[in-house]
Design a protein around this motif. Structure first.
Motif, PDB file in Angstrom:
ATOM      1  N   VAL A 146     -27.778  23.333  51.424  1.00 44.40           N
ATOM      2  CA  VAL A 146     -27.284  21.964  51.570  1.00 44.40           C
ATOM      3  C   VAL A 146     -25.760  22.019  51.647  1.00 44.40           C
ATOM      4  O   VAL A 146     -25.113  22.640  50.795  1.00 44.40           O
ATOM      5  N   ILE A 147     -25.198  21.413  52.666  1.00 43.67           N
ATOM      6  CA  ILE A 147     -23.740  21.275  52.798  1.00 43.67           C
ATOM      7  C   ILE A 147     -23.417  19.796  52.662  1.00 43.67           C
ATOM      8  O   ILE A 147     -24.002  18.959  53.351  1.00 43.67           O
ATOM      9  N   TRP A 148     -22.491  19.484  51.769  1.00 48.37           N
ATOM     10  CA  TRP A 148     -22.174  18.091  51.476  1.00 48.37           C
ATOM     11  C   TRP A 148     -20.666  17.900  51.395  1.00 48.37           C
ATOM     12  O   TRP A 148     -19.912  18.865  51.246  1.00 48.37           O
ATOM     13  N   THR A 149     -20.240  16.648  51.483  1.00 47.56           N
ATOM     14  CA  THR A 149     -18.813  16.323  51.356  1.00 47.56           C
ATOM     15  C   THR A 149     -18.647  15.150  50.405  1.00 47.56           C
ATOM     16  O   THR A 149     -19.549  14.346  50.208  1.00 47.56           O
ATOM     17  N   ARG A 150     -17.455  15.079  49.828  1.00 51.68           N
ATOM     18  CA  ARG A 150     -17.084  13.956  48.963  1.00 51.68           C
ATOM     19  C   ARG A 150     -15.560  13.986  48.819  1.00 51.68           C
ATOM     20  O   ARG A 150     -14.980  15.059  48.605  1.00 51.68           O
ATOM     21  N   HIS A 151     -14.926  12.846  48.904  1.00 50.92           N
ATOM     22  CA  HIS A 151     -13.480  12.785  48.695  1.00 50.92           C
ATOM     23  C   HIS A 151     -13.157  13.171  47.252  1.00 50.92           C
ATOM     24  O   HIS A 151     -14.022  13.140  46.368  1.00 50.92           O
ATOM     25  N   ARG A 152     -11.888  13.518  46.983  1.00 47.43           N
ATOM     26  CA  ARG A 152     -11.496  13.928  45.638  1.00 47.43           C
ATOM     27  C   ARG A 152     -10.546  12.930  44.992  1.00 47.43           C
ATOM     28  O   ARG A 152      -9.862  13.250  44.018  1.00 47.43           O
ATOM     29  N   ALA A 153     -10.523  11.703  45.524  1.00 49.58           N
ATOM     30  CA  ALA A 153      -9.742  10.644  44.881  1.00 49.58           C
ATOM     31  C   ALA A 153     -10.390  10.282  43.549  1.00 49.58           C
ATOM     32  O   ALA A 153     -11.587  10.502  43.341  1.00 49.58           O
ATOM     33  N   GLU A 154      -9.583   9.719  42.664  1.00 46.36           N
ATOM     34  CA  GLU A 154     -10.127   9.287  41.374  1.00 46.36           C
ATOM     35  C   GLU A 154     -11.065   8.096  41.555  1.00 46.36           C
ATOM     36  O   GLU A 154     -10.785   7.203  42.356  1.00 46.36           O
ATOM     37  N   PRO A 155     -12.186   8.083  40.839  1.00 48.48           N
ATOM     38  CA  PRO A 155     -12.655   9.148  39.954  1.00 48.48           C
ATOM     39  C   PRO A 155     -13.260  10.304  40.757  1.00 48.48           C
ATOM     40  O   PRO A 155     -14.142  10.086  41.597  1.00 48.48           O
ATOM     41  N   ASP A 156     -12.765  11.528  40.516  1.00 50.39           N
ATOM     42  CA  ASP A 156     -13.231  12.716  41.234  1.00 50.39           C
ATOM     43  C   ASP A 156     -14.635  13.081  40.750  1.00 50.39           C
ATOM     44  O   ASP A 156     -14.818  13.521  39.620  1.00 50.39           O
ATOM     45  N   ARG A 157     -15.609  12.877  41.624  1.00 49.08           N
ATOM     46  CA  ARG A 157     -17.000  13.140  41.249  1.00 49.08           C
ATOM     47  C   ARG A 157     -17.499  14.516  41.692  1.00 49.08           C
ATOM     48  O   ARG A 157     -18.675  14.849  41.465  1.00 49.08           O
ATOM     49  N   VAL A 158     -16.647  15.319  42.314  1.00 48.08           N
ATOM     50  CA  VAL A 158     -17.095  16.621  42.807  1.00 48.08           C
ATOM     51  C   VAL A 158     -17.657  17.490  41.686  1.00 48.08           C
ATOM     52  O   VAL A 158     -18.748  18.080  41.838  1.00 48.08           O
ATOM     53  N   PRO A 159     -16.989  17.632  40.531  1.00 51.57           N
ATOM     54  CA  PRO A 159     -17.585  18.444  39.458  1.00 51.57           C
ATOM     55  C   PRO A 159     -18.946  17.919  39.009  1.00 51.57           C
ATOM     56  O   PRO A 159     -19.869  18.702  38.746  1.00 51.57           O
TER      57      PRO A 159
END
Length: 233
Positions: A146-159
């Protein structure tokens, strides 16, 4: 949001969108190259114009091994994707104009070797992100990617997204650097695929602008010391 005009930003070579696209394409290229010999199934949710997959497939040595389905709601974007696929001679690519959140669109394409969820997680609620990740065991085969994307603006949900994937038996294979200006993640499924549950809706596409307004309003509410009954309605 005009999701057709939104794609114009890809044409600015130094834009964060163009850099993210190149990053996703590199990971798509690697996933196809590393996949086992034989036929491959690829599905793309909210596929837009299909640039992340189609531009890679056009020149990839395994292009003829790939059967792909791209699902996108905006007919202007699917028209472009169809034109790109046709120009590249990618006859095993199917472009569907429809609601990508409806899991039924992927029924005969699962479990897939590669699942693309790009441009989605930044436009849906946290609850729907988690719900979509939980359903990936219906979309992805054992050993699939699975390849996914998400912005890292606050709140950073990547973790947190990485934690949600891990909880569903997905191993992190690659993650873009925190200072890249965007988030791109690659997870490999090490669990057992589950039967596809028809009529499931994976998410509601809210839109980044609406979500940012909600975050701003919530932050304002936390920082405003005025008692609620003095704020009026």
């Amino acid at each position: 949001m005009d999701w057709s005009a939104w794609h114009d930003q890809y044409d600015a070579a130094d834009s964060w969108m163009a850099r993210r696209l190149r990053t996703v394409q590199a990971q798509v290229r690697a996933a196809l190259s590393d996949a086992p010999a034989g036929g491959l199934k690829v599905i793309s949710l909210c596929a837009g114009e299909g640039r992340d997959l189609l531009d890679v497939l056009a020149e990839h040595p395994r292009r003829d091994d790939v059967r792909a389905r791209l699902v996108e709601l905006d007919p202007r974007n699917t028209a472009v994707a169809l034109e790109r696929a046709g120009r590249a001679g990618l006859h095993q690519v199917e472009v569907v104009t429809g609601d990508a959140s409806l899991i039924d669109h992927y029924e005969d394409m699962t479990p897939a070797d590669l699942v693309l969820i790009c441009g989605v997680f930044g436009n849906i609620t946290d609850a729907d992100v988690e719900h979509t990740i939980a359903a990936c065991n219906q979309l992805c085969k054992t050993g699939g990617t699975v390849i996914w994307t998400r912005h890292r603006a606050e709140p950073d949900r990547v973790p947190l997204i990485c934690e949600w994937f891990e909880a569903q038996a997905f191993e992190l294979r690659w993650l873009s650097a925190p200072d890249a200006g965007f988030g791109v993640g690659v997870h490999r499924f090490v669990g057992a695929p589950q039967p596809l549950r028809r009529s499931t809706r994976l998410f509601e596409f809210v839109g980044y602008d609406v979500l940012r307004q909600a975050v701003a309003a919530e932050s304002l509410g936390r920082n405003d010391p005025t008692p609620h009954d003095q704020r009026g309605t």
